[in-house]
Design a protein around this motif. Structure first.
Motif, PDB file in Angstrom:
ATOM      1  N   LEU A   1       0.827  -1.210   0.000  1.00 48.26           N
ATOM      2  CA  LEU A   1       0.000   0.000   0.000  1.00 48.26           C
ATOM      3  C   LEU A   1       0.861   1.259   0.000  1.00 48.26           C
ATOM      4  O   LEU A   1       0.577   2.216  -0.713  1.00 48.26           O
ATOM      5  N   MET A   2       1.912   1.241   0.801  1.00 52.55           N
ATOM      6  CA  MET A   2       2.778   2.420   0.899  1.00 52.55           C
ATOM      7  C   MET A   2       3.501   2.684  -0.413  1.00 52.55           C
ATOM      8  O   MET A   2       3.647   3.837  -0.816  1.00 52.55           O
ATOM      9  N   SER A   3       3.919   1.641  -1.087  1.00 47.34           N
ATOM     10  CA  SER A   3       4.596   1.820  -2.375  1.00 47.34           C
ATOM     11  C   SER A   3       3.660   2.462  -3.385  1.00 47.34           C
ATOM     12  O   SER A   3       4.035   3.396  -4.093  1.00 47.34           O
ATOM     13  N   ALA A   4       2.439   1.965  -3.440  1.00 42.23           N
ATOM     14  CA  ALA A   4       1.457   2.523  -4.378  1.00 42.23           C
ATOM     15  C   ALA A   4       1.132   3.970  -4.017  1.00 42.23           C
ATOM     16  O   ALA A   4       1.028   4.830  -4.888  1.00 42.23           O
ATOM     17  N   THR A   5       0.988   4.269  -2.742  1.00 44.02           N
ATOM     18  CA  THR A   5       0.664   5.627  -2.298  1.00 44.02           C
ATOM     19  C   THR A   5       1.801   6.587  -2.613  1.00 44.02           C
ATOM     20  O   THR A   5       1.571   7.705  -3.058  1.00 44.02           O
ATOM     21  N   ALA A   6       3.042   6.148  -2.402  1.00 42.92           N
ATOM     22  CA  ALA A   6       4.194   7.016  -2.672  1.00 42.92           C
ATOM     23  C   ALA A   6       4.265   7.381  -4.144  1.00 42.92           C
ATOM     24  O   ALA A   6       4.546   8.527  -4.494  1.00 42.92           O
TER      25      ALA A   6
ATOM     26  N   GLN B   1       0.799  -1.773  -9.947  1.00 46.27           N
ATOM     27  CA  GLN B   1       0.044  -1.947  -8.717  1.00 46.27           C
ATOM     28  C   GLN B   1      -0.526  -3.363  -8.645  1.00 46.27           C
ATOM     29  O   GLN B   1      -0.495  -4.005  -7.599  1.00 46.27           O
ATOM     30  N   VAL B   2      -1.026  -3.869  -9.752  1.00 43.94           N
ATOM     31  CA  VAL B   2      -1.544  -5.235  -9.817  1.00 43.94           C
ATOM     32  C   VAL B   2      -0.428  -6.225  -9.505  1.00 43.94           C
ATOM     33  O   VAL B   2      -0.607  -7.145  -8.697  1.00 43.94           O
ATOM     34  N   ASP B   3       0.733  -6.037 -10.123  1.00 45.01           N
ATOM     35  CA  ASP B   3       1.855  -6.936  -9.875  1.00 45.01           C
ATOM     36  C   ASP B   3       2.260  -6.926  -8.400  1.00 45.01           C
ATOM     37  O   ASP B   3       2.519  -7.975  -7.815  1.00 45.01           O
ATOM     38  N   ALA B   4       2.315  -5.743  -7.794  1.00 43.36           N
ATOM     39  CA  ALA B   4       2.700  -5.626  -6.386  1.00 43.36           C
ATOM     40  C   ALA B   4       1.695  -6.339  -5.485  1.00 43.36           C
ATOM     41  O   ALA B   4       2.078  -7.032  -4.534  1.00 43.36           O
ATOM     42  N   LYS B   5       0.420  -6.193  -5.779  1.00 41.91           N
ATOM     43  CA  LYS B   5      -0.596  -6.846  -4.938  1.00 41.91           C
ATOM     44  C   LYS B   5      -0.588  -8.355  -5.137  1.00 41.91           C
ATOM     45  O   LYS B   5      -0.776  -9.105  -4.174  1.00 41.91           O
TER      46      LYS B   5
ATOM     47  N   ALA C   1       2.145  -9.581  -3.117  1.00 41.33           N
ATOM     48  CA  ALA C   1       1.800  -9.504  -1.692  1.00 41.33           C
ATOM     49  C   ALA C   1       0.965 -10.715  -1.280  1.00 41.33           C
ATOM     50  O   ALA C   1       1.216 -11.312  -0.227  1.00 41.33           O
ATOM     51  N   VAL C   2      -0.023 -11.082  -2.082  1.00 35.05           N
ATOM     52  CA  VAL C   2      -0.852 -12.258  -1.763  1.00 35.05           C
ATOM     53  C   VAL C   2       0.034 -13.497  -1.658  1.00 35.05           C
ATOM     54  O   VAL C   2      -0.036 -14.249  -0.679  1.00 35.05           O
ATOM     55  N   LEU C   3       0.885 -13.685  -2.656  1.00 33.42           N
ATOM     56  CA  LEU C   3       1.747 -14.868  -2.668  1.00 33.42           C
ATOM     57  C   LEU C   3       2.751 -14.839  -1.517  1.00 33.42           C
ATOM     58  O   LEU C   3       3.035 -15.886  -0.910  1.00 33.42           O
ATOM     59  N   ALA C   4       3.264 -13.667  -1.183  1.00 29.64           N
ATOM     60  CA  ALA C   4       4.225 -13.560  -0.081  1.00 29.64           C
ATOM     61  C   ALA C   4       3.577 -13.868   1.259  1.00 29.64           C
ATOM     62  O   ALA C   4       4.181 -14.521   2.112  1.00 29.64           O
TER      63      ALA C   4
ATOM     64  N   ASP D   1      -4.211 -18.049 -11.323  1.00 28.36           N
ATOM     65  CA  ASP D   1      -5.414 -17.253 -11.041  1.00 28.36           C
ATOM     66  C   ASP D   1      -5.046 -15.945 -10.346  1.00 28.36           C
ATOM     67  O   ASP D   1      -5.588 -14.887 -10.666  1.00 28.36           O
ATOM     68  N   ILE D   2      -4.131 -16.027  -9.399  1.00 25.33           N
ATOM     69  CA  ILE D   2      -3.728 -14.841  -8.643  1.00 25.33           C
ATOM     70  C   ILE D   2      -2.963 -13.866  -9.531  1.00 25.33           C
ATOM     71  O   ILE D   2      -3.255 -12.672  -9.560  1.00 25.33           O
ATOM     72  N   THR D   3      -1.986 -14.364 -10.281  1.00 23.60           N
ATOM     73  CA  THR D   3      -1.143 -13.467 -11.083  1.00 23.60           C
ATOM     74  C   THR D   3      -1.846 -12.929 -12.328  1.00 23.60           C
ATOM     75  O   THR D   3      -1.418 -11.924 -12.887  1.00 23.60           O
TER      76      THR D   3
END
Length: 129
Positions: A50-55, A75-79, A82-85, A101-103
């Protein structure tokens, strides 16, 4: 830090980010670091995304459709990561079809739901229940 069990709550994080945006960069960095250092791993990963996207949004407002699409893709790639991490941090194996499905998802709201579910999941199916 003060919200205990609600620390992974999307509303708490949105309030934190809104508050950080009112501060000078040095204080915002200090407070963000203090909060991140005290989060459980799953919450920290989500908050960092979230912080990366906001910055990025705060530093520049994209003008072209191409750049806005490119930013949304980032933003999609980062999220997705995040789900996978979060699932990985919880020791949950992700079969290839579920990883696909996630990616391949492009729905940012769906990612927020998955991230919240992943934080408490015991099996990958918990994302979809």
């Amino acid at each position: 830090m003060a919200h205990g069990e609600r620390s992974g709550d999307k509303g708490v994080f949105q309030a934190l980010l809104a508050g950080l945006e009112t501060l000078d960069q040095d204080h915002a960095n200090l407070y963000a670091d203090m909060v991140l250092a005290r989060q459980p791993e799953a919450s920290r990963i989500y908050l960092e995304a979230l912080m990366s996207a906001t910055a990025i949004r705060r530093t520049y407002g994209y003008q072209s459709d191409y750049a806005r699409r490119y930013y949304a893709d980032g933003q999609v790639d980062a999220k997705a990561m995040a789900v996978l991490a979060v699932l990985d941090a919880r020791g949950i194996e992700v079969p290839d079809p579920v990883r696909e499905d996630i990616t391949s998802c492009t729905d940012l709201d769906q990612f927020d739901t998955w991230i919240r579910r992943a934080a408490t999941a015991t099996k990958v199916q918990d994302l979809f229940d």
